[in-house]
Design an enzyme around this catalytic site. Structure first.
Site, PDB file in Angstrom:
ATOM      1  N   ASN A  79     -14.707   3.085  -2.362  1.00  0.00           N
ATOM      2  CA  ASN A  79     -14.012   1.904  -3.583  1.00  0.00           C
ATOM      3  C   ASN A  79     -13.039   2.224  -3.858  1.00  0.00           C
ATOM      4  OD1 ASN A  79     -13.049  -1.073  -4.295  1.00  0.00           O
ATOM      5  ND2 ASN A  79     -13.780  -0.045  -6.160  1.00  0.00           N
TER       6      ASN A  79
ATOM      7  N   TYR B  85       0.178   2.743   0.944  1.00  0.00           N
ATOM      8  CA  TYR B  85      -0.356   2.080   0.516  1.00  0.00           C
ATOM      9  C   TYR B  85      -1.178   1.355   2.170  1.00  0.00           C
ATOM     10  CZ  TYR B  85      -3.515  -1.442  -0.481  1.00  0.00           C
ATOM     11  OH  TYR B  85      -5.046  -2.318  -0.777  1.00  0.00           O
TER      12      TYR B  85
ATOM     13  N   LYS C  33      -4.827   2.190   4.404  1.00  0.00           N
ATOM     14  CA  LYS C  33      -4.986   1.099   5.144  1.00  0.00           C
ATOM     15  C   LYS C  33      -5.822   0.325   6.179  1.00  0.00           C
ATOM     16  CE  LYS C  33      -6.831   0.936   0.717  1.00  0.00           C
ATOM     17  NZ  LYS C  33      -8.218   1.008  -0.206  1.00  0.00           N
TER      18      LYS C  33
END
Length: 256
Positions: free
Chosen positions: A86, A151, A155
């Site tokens: 996470n 970012y 992802k």
């Protein structure tokens, strides 16, 4: 004894995931930089659910910390049944204006440490023929993201990697789930300066608890990809039919 290891467990989705696993009887290994926050959470979960909780402070943006975490678990005879990757960071700015140290930290934490921890803990799961990996990706994974270029790219990697290893693990008794939440109320959003973006202001943003509940249920159902929220599901599906130039304009407008 089997444990669920959760990185980035001191706040936000990670903290709420710890509560989800705890209330379902899973003993935990909590990992984050903030030892005090982890100790407070461990005390709360131990008292409330009568489970075992181990705390291991670590900065997973430093490559050597993944190996140290693995060695500590092995030395203490802590066998990881479920791995929840996470921990992650973001940054909301034009790439040319960003600090390289921040981008490097993002690449290392969002991709390298996630991949390394999976590589370290997965073999024992496969040998035991049980367990799972929950990787926290994002709806950002489905398209490029101007003003959050690195970012979004990290992802996309998490989503692709998770789907690939889940396919490889078919029939092994082990699975991998990529969680794809949209903007979520958490400390992460403020740290990444995403709470000031139009995207964050325009949407009905869910709580970390809502996302964690959905994530846990999806993980238990062994879903390969779990997109939280009806609108997020629609948006993720629409990416495939939206012209690329228009998609980039929309994301630029929302992130700027």
């Amino acid at each position: 004894m089997l444990f669920t290891l959760i990185t980035g467990a001191s706040s936000g989705i990670g903290l709420e995931l710890a509560k989800q696993f705890a209330q379902n009887g899973k003993s935990l290994i909590l990992v984050a930089r903030s030892e005090k926050a982890l100790q407070d959470l461990a005390q709360e979960l131990t008292h409330q659910y009568q489970i075992k909780v181990h705390v291991i402070p670590a900065d997973l943006s430093r490559p050597e910390e993944c190996q140290r975490l693995f060695e500590l678990c092995r030395q203490q005879n802590l066998h990881v049944e479920n791995l929840v990757n996470n921990a992650g960071v973001g940054d909301n700015a034009a790439f040319v204006e960003t600090e390289w140290t921040r981008q490097e930290q993002m690449i290392r934490l969002n991709m390298e440490s996630l991949t390394r921890l999976t590589h370290l803990f997965l073999p024992e799961m496969v040998q035991r023929k049980s367990g799972g990996i929950l990787n926290v990706a994002s709806t950002a994974a489905f398209q490029p993201g101007p003003y959050m270029a690195v970012y979004y790219a990290t992802k996309a990697y998490v989503l692709s990697f998770s789907e690939a290893i889940n396919a490889e693990l078919k029939g092994s008794g082990v699975h991998a789930t990529a969680l794809c939440p949209g903007p979520t109320h958490s400390a992460f959003q403020a740290t990444a300066k995403m709470d000031k973006s139009k995207l964050f202001k325009m949407l009905n943003v869910p709580s970390s608890k809502d996302v964690a509940e959905f994530a846990y249920q999806s993980f238990q159902k062994k879903k390969a990809v779990a997109v939280h929220g009806v609108m997020n599901k629609i948006m993720s599906l629409s990416v495939g039919v939206t012209p690329r130039f228009l998609l980039l304009k929309i994301v630029s407008f929302l992130n700027k």
